[in-house]
Design a protein around this motif. Sequence first.
Motif, PDB file in Angstrom:
ATOM      1  N   TYR A 104      66.073  35.051  31.319  1.00 56.95           N
ATOM      2  CA  TYR A 104      65.040  34.016  31.239  1.00 56.95           C
ATOM      3  C   TYR A 104      65.080  33.395  29.843  1.00 56.95           C
ATOM      4  O   TYR A 104      64.368  33.830  28.939  1.00 56.95           O
ATOM      5  N   PRO A 105      65.925  32.372  29.614  1.00 58.80           N
ATOM      6  CA  PRO A 105      65.934  31.720  28.291  1.00 58.80           C
ATOM      7  C   PRO A 105      64.651  30.910  28.084  1.00 58.80           C
ATOM      8  O   PRO A 105      64.183  30.210  28.983  1.00 58.80           O
ATOM      9  N   ILE A 106      64.074  31.007  26.893  1.00 53.88           N
ATOM     10  CA  ILE A 106      62.897  30.222  26.517  1.00 53.88           C
ATOM     11  C   ILE A 106      63.198  29.532  25.197  1.00 53.88           C
ATOM     12  O   ILE A 106      63.590  30.181  24.218  1.00 53.88           O
ATOM     13  N   ASP A 107      63.022  28.202  25.158  1.00 49.31           N
ATOM     14  CA  ASP A 107      63.266  27.430  23.943  1.00 49.31           C
ATOM     15  C   ASP A 107      62.230  27.816  22.895  1.00 49.31           C
ATOM     16  O   ASP A 107      61.026  27.587  23.071  1.00 49.31           O
ATOM     17  N   ALA A 108      62.692  28.412  21.816  1.00 50.98           N
ATOM     18  CA  ALA A 108      61.781  28.903  20.776  1.00 50.98           C
ATOM     19  C   ALA A 108      61.121  27.781  19.992  1.00 50.98           C
ATOM     20  O   ALA A 108      60.161  28.031  19.253  1.00 50.98           O
ATOM     21  N   ARG A 109      61.581  26.553  20.142  1.00 51.37           N
ATOM     22  CA  ARG A 109      60.982  25.441  19.402  1.00 51.37           C
ATOM     23  C   ARG A 109      59.678  24.971  20.025  1.00 51.37           C
ATOM     24  O   ARG A 109      58.929  24.206  19.413  1.00 51.37           O
ATOM     25  N   GLY A 110      59.397  25.385  21.263  1.00 48.10           N
ATOM     26  CA  GLY A 110      58.188  24.920  21.932  1.00 48.10           C
ATOM     27  C   GLY A 110      58.356  23.499  22.430  1.00 48.10           C
ATOM     28  O   GLY A 110      59.434  23.089  22.876  1.00 48.10           O
ATOM     29  N   LEU A 111      57.303  22.712  22.336  1.00 49.90           N
ATOM     30  CA  LEU A 111      57.315  21.325  22.805  1.00 49.90           C
ATOM     31  C   LEU A 111      58.056  20.460  21.797  1.00 49.90           C
ATOM     32  O   LEU A 111      57.718  20.414  20.620  1.00 49.90           O
ATOM     33  N   THR A 112      59.085  19.740  22.273  1.00 46.50           N
ATOM     34  CA  THR A 112      59.888  18.894  21.400  1.00 46.50           C
ATOM     35  C   THR A 112      59.969  17.492  21.980  1.00 46.50           C
ATOM     36  O   THR A 112      59.940  17.301  23.201  1.00 46.50           O
ATOM     37  N   VAL A 113      60.076  16.521  21.106  1.00 47.48           N
ATOM     38  CA  VAL A 113      60.252  15.126  21.495  1.00 47.48           C
ATOM     39  C   VAL A 113      61.449  14.585  20.738  1.00 47.48           C
ATOM     40  O   VAL A 113      61.499  14.667  19.511  1.00 47.48           O
ATOM     41  N   ASP A 114      62.435  14.051  21.454  1.00 47.64           N
ATOM     42  CA  ASP A 114      63.621  13.522  20.808  1.00 47.64           C
ATOM     43  C   ASP A 114      63.261  12.312  19.957  1.00 47.64           C
ATOM     44  O   ASP A 114      62.416  11.495  20.331  1.00 47.64           O
ATOM     45  N   SER A 115      63.933  12.192  18.805  1.00 46.03           N
ATOM     46  CA  SER A 115      63.631  11.098  17.895  1.00 46.03           C
ATOM     47  C   SER A 115      63.911   9.734  18.515  1.00 46.03           C
ATOM     48  O   SER A 115      63.367   8.720  18.079  1.00 46.03           O
ATOM     49  N   GLY A 116      64.737   9.697  19.554  1.00 44.86           N
ATOM     50  CA  GLY A 116      65.012   8.427  20.215  1.00 44.86           C
ATOM     51  C   GLY A 116      63.795   7.858  20.901  1.00 44.86           C
ATOM     52  O   GLY A 116      63.727   6.657  21.193  1.00 44.86           O
TER      53      GLY A 116
ATOM     54  N   GLY B  57      69.661  35.222  38.512  1.00 47.93           N
ATOM     55  CA  GLY B  57      68.389  35.328  39.207  1.00 47.93           C
ATOM     56  C   GLY B  57      67.187  35.070  38.340  1.00 47.93           C
ATOM     57  O   GLY B  57      66.066  35.420  38.722  1.00 47.93           O
ATOM     58  N   GLY B  58      67.392  34.433  37.170  1.00 49.74           N
ATOM     59  CA  GLY B  58      66.284  34.127  36.278  1.00 49.74           C
ATOM     60  C   GLY B  58      65.938  32.648  36.292  1.00 49.74           C
ATOM     61  O   GLY B  58      66.288  31.903  37.211  1.00 49.74           O
ATOM     62  N   LYS B  59      65.270  32.204  35.238  1.00 52.29           N
ATOM     63  CA  LYS B  59      64.793  30.824  35.144  1.00 52.29           C
ATOM     64  C   LYS B  59      64.702  30.450  33.670  1.00 52.29           C
ATOM     65  O   LYS B  59      64.290  31.264  32.842  1.00 52.29           O
ATOM     66  N   ALA B  60      65.089  29.213  33.335  1.00 53.62           N
ATOM     67  CA  ALA B  60      65.035  28.737  31.954  1.00 53.62           C
ATOM     68  C   ALA B  60      63.753  27.956  31.710  1.00 53.62           C
ATOM     69  O   ALA B  60      63.269  27.229  32.585  1.00 53.62           O
TER      70      ALA B  60
END
Length: 570
Positions: free
Chosen positions: A279-291, A325-328
């Motif tokens: 179960y990978p979890i993005d450690a950065r949390g909520l992100t918004v691309d600079s574009g 069998g996990g989820k990202a």
Amino acid sequence: MRRTFALFFLALGIPCVAQQPAAPSVPASAAQVPPLRKREPDLRVSARLVYLDVVVTDHSGQPVPDLKVSDFKLTEDRANQRITSFTEHVPATAKLAPNPLPPNTFMNTPADLQDTSRTVLLFDTVNTPITAQMYARTQILKYLDARPANAPIAVFLLDTQLHLLHGFNDDPSDLQSGKLGKKLQPRQSMFLNSGGGSMPGERQVRAQFREDALRNSFRSLATYLSAFPGRKNLIWLTSDVPVGQNYGFDPANFDLFNTFTADMNGLANDLNLGRVAIYPIDARGLTVDSGFDASHSGPPALNSGRQTFQLQRNMLLDDFARRTGGKAFYNTNGISQAIDEVETNGGRYYTLTYAPTNPNWRGEMRRIDLQVDKPGYSLNYRRNYLARTSNPPPPSSKPDPKAPPVAPPDALHSAMALGAIAPFDIRFRVQTSLDPKPVDRKTLAADPGTHLKGKWQKESARIYTLHYEIDTRNLQLAVTPDGHRTGSLQVLATIYDDLGQLANSAVANLNLNFTSAEYERLQKVPLSLDQKIAVPIKSNFFLRLGVHDVPSDRIGALQVSVDAIGSPAP
């Protein structure tokens, strides 16, 4: 008088040769060593059975209970399969009680072997910027503080190597007491792309290290976790993945088929054999691309290298999780909620087994498709497996006699490292006690058995006695013409401070020689011996113990915080 290190055999008066003189023998303890548990992968080639763990959730993401075997339809390579066994698992409703041990007694084997789900946290500092680490650490500790201590959990940290910070059978109060927070400290990664200033060759070296670190860590975790029954939900907190030798944000040079991706099939198969779901979890949390930033006029640059990289990263994490069998999870500001979702959903699952209708096992990858006869339900399960033959094929070519020899890895050195995953091929338990009276540095310096290092040579210490009970049934013993059993054993004790610096060590090399009667008795009672070691009084220390069967290179190891060893009763 030698106080710092002494070794005595207490079982049966068994003759042996050690580095230290043996004391007169006394009768062995009658305490029984728990029986060995055979390790079995979920893909049992001899029986040709495939084990499949599946998590079923409804349209709102909640786990679905009380399904029946008739609700499932299973195919392998589009051929229908008959489910031979079906089990529903529910989260633990009460704290799992470990095997009772006397005070100040520790065992290197899992006390809890119940077939329930287990949560594993992997805090990846190699692939996570320092700012994201700080945020993820806060979220992890927040979750652990609110988490009920009724289910097993293990916590690992990855920097230049893999560290076990908290084991399944460690004291659950350590998770809420702040002790884990001291170990789970952010650290700057030297291997992330610093952005524009790195030369291509340097980026390649960094990416290669990250690939190797992840590959080795996942394989080590697969091996370690395979010894525990049930489903293991491995939560991988990271914010980046290595993308091969052309790592960077140049779309023209992107290597979409990098070596880590190419090796994913093998890694996923290793994890599947241990019933480990990623179960990978993005450690950065909520992100918004600079574009998409409001300061930019016009439409976002959808073809930017950074967006291409993020898309590739998300696809890779999705695929890796799906294979096991996990989820990202990514682009979420609730890491603690995501961890809770994994533990809640992953704790309620179904186990199905089937005997494949295809009898030809030739090492090919086979696809599994599972459906449930209910609308709106989602299924997480591993999608394929490697049909390994029981007899590996011979090597395709002869080894090159001119090639330089490659030294095998030092398994004993790795097993004795602070925080390393502790092997338990050799099972033992240790009862610890301490002499509350400190020993001054002059007395310690005069003792040839003392091996205190550096600054600790100038400090006072306390003497700790370690009483081992070793299960000899997994030792490799040779049979002599007169019927004796002989072998070689190493018993090691090391002291580390909380920064990983070696403070003291003690090693005994033993030549074993058992008569037939002694050997028969050792099948029922453990081999007992005592060891003593000096621990400095100042600072926090960890005791790392090991038993090494030299002929087979099997090892058992155990790590204990010195603070966990209580003072003797008055």
